[in-house]
Design an enzyme around this catalytic site. Structure first.
Site, short mmCIF file in Angstrom:
data_model
loop_
_atom_site.label_atom_id
_atom_site.label_comp_id
_atom_site.label_asym_id
_atom_site.label_seq_id
_atom_site.Cartn_x
_atom_site.Cartn_y
_atom_site.Cartn_z
CB CYS A 1 -0.94 0.00 1.20
SG CYS A 1 -0.10 0.32 2.76
CB CYS B 1 -1.08 -3.51 2.14
SG CYS B 1 0.69 -3.36 2.35
CG ASP C 1 -3.72 -16.39 64.58
OD1 ASP C 1 -3.20 -16.43 63.46
OD2 ASP C 1 -3.17 -16.80 65.62
#
Ligand SMILES: [Zn+2]
Lengths: 542, 182
Positions: free
Chosen positions: A21, A121, A357
């Site tokens: 292109c 292209c 915890d």
């Protein structure tokens, strides 16, 4: 240097007949004037054709080349106007159609070159043809608007099919001889990349669609455009036999033919071998690339603060056993939910300075934490808004409380983790003794200073941590007598000391332990973290 | 605010072992009367091998003369080493793998077995220095060894063992014939 000269003619001729292109022709001629790429590619094609058919050496300056030169002398402005040498008639045609892609092509379609124009292209596979224009820009802008991102600038990223590299290489070999004649300095790296040309064309268009927002080269907000071309995916396959080392399967990738691997293989393959295995110039494709969905990604935002945990049945993070959930909530979820919705983030990573915890409370000033917010659609909140967000979190649950909530940098986050081991932590534990105790039986504990413990990895975490003996220091302790079997024990310890194991001894695996000191079995009934002495994030006055 | 409510029960609150471990038993190990073993399994699947309170070593005021983790010429449990989170290098044990031999001052000798399949993580070296721990605190500081069962076997390894209730009822039946003159 950018102008198209006579020496370019054979290159242009060769590229056009190979099926390139017009923009790919500019690329291979190393034209680095951005505006040259922004002209409709059909116009450029006409100009190129006129240029090569003209045998007069002085003429080119009035066509493609002269335009480029003027532009170059004037400025490199990314958002510059259309090339001034376009004939007024064409410009008039072009402008009304500028907002919509297809009419741009229609506008230029009258040139009698329809066949060549509609040909995809061989190098860019259509990306610099019809996949590069106002229609595509509108699609990108639409995707950004739909997701309602807040941003000042954006960066376009382009992901191209890997076979484009193979085709580029083939095309380069095709015209290498001519290019080298043009200038001894020309190298494959001097060819303008498809990606680069695509951005030059698209940045201004996307910016316009989004009302003038800056489309720049570096931005926290990335808009990803991806193209695929299944028809020519097999282009890369021969490289696997020429360079097996480059294509090792990896867990995360769907295909071994990544762009990186293909580039590496192309660097290694010899020219004759390439020409033996792949057509030069590349074969004509029948279809253009397929644009994939636009991917928007904002870089992470980091938020930090301190939290209190007032509940003895709340884990810090979701607690799963055999894939099943225990406890209906967690500290991180309670904090994250309002933050995620305020920043409209897709997800988060939570980290904190240590953790407690499930049955331990965290009191005092709380425990420093930080969160990475993934792909936030909103990234800036004012101090007032952050304060409101903090209040919203605190109103949402009585189990936790947050303070010092603020936006921080990624770098600042590391401050929370560094030196964590040297920091001290303070606790209060409710102790049970097997033998009855008198007030004076426990007072000696207050005089113990810097007691070094040898702690084997506690049995309760041994399934997921390495077995080791770690030395930890209890800096000081205080006792508060309650009754003949209970007292409160305050402890100031080096971070990483396991308090529960110090109290019950963990099968004698923590030495010395409180049972040893008191010469009776002791157990821990409740534990509170009183302070985590990490001076980050900075405190925010109420 | 404390959402679990106030203090736990008083002096007879459950011990650490009761709170976090499940007790499993193997009675009359290898057919030898009353050589009962007790396996404490933590909720994280780790197992601690101990003597059951009914084991002959713990009866009749015996005293321990020696404890030997060298179970054969070629194999000493003291040489066991594990490294990393994955506990590489630990000896892999089957149900009847001997862990140690304990000799009492009356020259009676007993072998303590693994009772479960798994990787040996550690043996209790404290009882070598202070054998009386074994007699005074058989289910805590006087433990024999720590074993990590395979993840996929963490449930099935206790299938052949007795639960606490099963063991208690077995022991209560056992006392009758023993007190009768034979
Ligand atoms: Zn092209």
């Amino acid at each position: 240097m950018l102008s198209l000269k006579d020496k370019d003619k054979p290159i242009i001729q060769k590229l056009l007949s190979a099926g390139c292109c017009s923009r790919c022709v500019l690329r291979f001629c190393c034209v680095s004037v951005q505006a040259a790429y922004r002209r409709p590619h059909q116009h450029t094609l006409q100009a190129l054709k006129a240029f090569i058919s003209d045998t007069d050496n002085s003429k080119p300056k009035e066509t493609v080349a002269s335009g480029c030169e003027q532009e170059n002398n004037k400025s490199h402005d990314v958002a510059g106007p259309e090339l001034p040498e376009d004939p007024p008639v064409k410009r008039a045609k072009l402008e009304p159609g500028a907002a919509v892609g297809p009419s741009e092509e229609e506008a230029a379609a009258g040139g009698g070159m329809k066949d060549e124009e509609s040909r995809v292209c061989v190098v860019c596979l259509g990306i610099l043809q019809d996949l590069c224009g106002t229609a595509q820009a509108a699609k990108i802008a639409e995707a950004v608007k739909t997701e309602k991102y807040e941003f000042d600038t954006l960066v376009l990223s382009v992901s191209l099919p890997a076979q484009l590299c193979v085709r580029e290489h083939s095309c380069w070999l095709h015209v290498k001889g001519e290019l080298r004649q043009k200038s001894i300095a020309v190298d494959k790296d001097d060819v303008i990349q498809v990606k680069e040309a695509f951005k030059w064309i698209m940045q201004g268009l996307v910016s316009k669609e989004l009302g003038g927002v800056g489309v720049v080269t570096r931005s926290p907000f990335e808009v990803g455009v991806e193209f695929t071309h299944p028809e020519t995916d097999a282009d890369c396959h021969f490289l696997a036999s020429t360079c097996p080392d480059c294509f090792k399967p990896t867990k995360n990738k769907q295909s071994v033919f990544t762009r990186m691997a293909v580039v590496k293989a192309l660097e290694k393959i010899s020219e004759p071998k390439f020409l033996q295995r792949y057509p030069c110039p590349p074969a004509q494709p029948t279809s253009s690339c397929i644009p994939q969905d636009i991917q928007c990604l904002h870089v992470s935002v980091f938020v930090a603060g301190r939290y209190n945990k007032f509940c003895r049945s709340l884990p810090q993070t979701p607690w799963l056993i055999d894939g099943e959930r225990r406890m209906e909530s967690s500290v991180e979820e309670l904090i994250a939910a309002p933050i995620l919705s305020a920043f409209r983030a897709d997800g988060f990573n939570f980290s904190s300075s240590g953790r407690e915890d499930v049955d331990v409370r965290t009191l005092g000033n709380g425990r420093p934490f930080a969160m990475e917010l993934l792909n936030p659609h909103r990234s800036r909140l004012s101090k007032v808004e952050m304060k409101q967000l903090q209040e919203a979190i605190n109103a949402s649950s009585e189990k936790i409380r947050v303070r010092d909530l603020q936006i921080v940098t990624r770098d600042a986050m590391s401050r929370m983790k560094e030196g964590e081991e040297e920091k001290t932590k303070s606790y209060t534990a409710l102790i049970w003794t097997q033998k009855p105790i008198q007030r004076e039986d426990i007072t000696f504990i207050d005089d113990i200073k810097d007691l070094t413990l040898d702690q084997k990895t506690p049995l309760r975490v041994l399934h997921r941590r390495a077995l080791a003996v770690r030395q930890r220091v209890i800096h000081s302790m205080t006792t508060r007598y309650l009754d003949s079997h209970h007292f409160h024990l305050g402890l100031k310890t080096q971070a990483g000391t396991y308090i529960k194991e110090f109290v019950h001894g963990d099968f004698g695996r923590t030495k010395p332990n409180l049972c040893d000191l008191l010469k009776t079995d002791t157990d821990i009934l409740e534990l509170d973290v009183e302070s985590v002495d990490v001076d980050w994030p900075p405190s925010i006055p109420e | 605010m404390d959402c679990t409510g106030e203090k736990e029960a008083e002096a007879n609150a459950p011990s650490v072992v009761d709170r976090y471990y499940t007790r499993w038993y193997r009675a009359d190990m290898k057919g030898k009367p009353c050589e009962d073993h007790c396996i404490l399994q933590h909720s994280n699947r780790i197992c601690v091998v101990t003597l059951a309170h009914t084991h002959p070593i713990l009866q009749d005021g015996r005293t321990i003369k020696s404890i030997n983790y060298q179970i054969s010429n070629g194999c000493s449990r003291l040489k066991n080493k594990v490294s990393g989170k994955s506990k590489r290098g630990g000896q892999f044990l089957t149900d009847y793998a001997p862990l140690c031999r304990i000799t009492c001052t009356d020259e009676t000798e007993y072998t303590i077995y693994s009772c479960i399949r798994g990787r040996l993580l550690e043996v209790n070296e404290s009882i070598l220095e202070t054998p009386s721990l074994l007699l005074e605190k058989p289910s805590t500081e006087g433990y024999i060894a720590v074993i990590l069962p395979k993840f996929e076997e963490s449930k099935s390894i206790t299938e052949n063992l007795l639960s606490r209730d099963q063991f208690d009822s077995l022991v209560s039946k056992r006392t009758l014939p023993q007190t009768q003159p034979s």
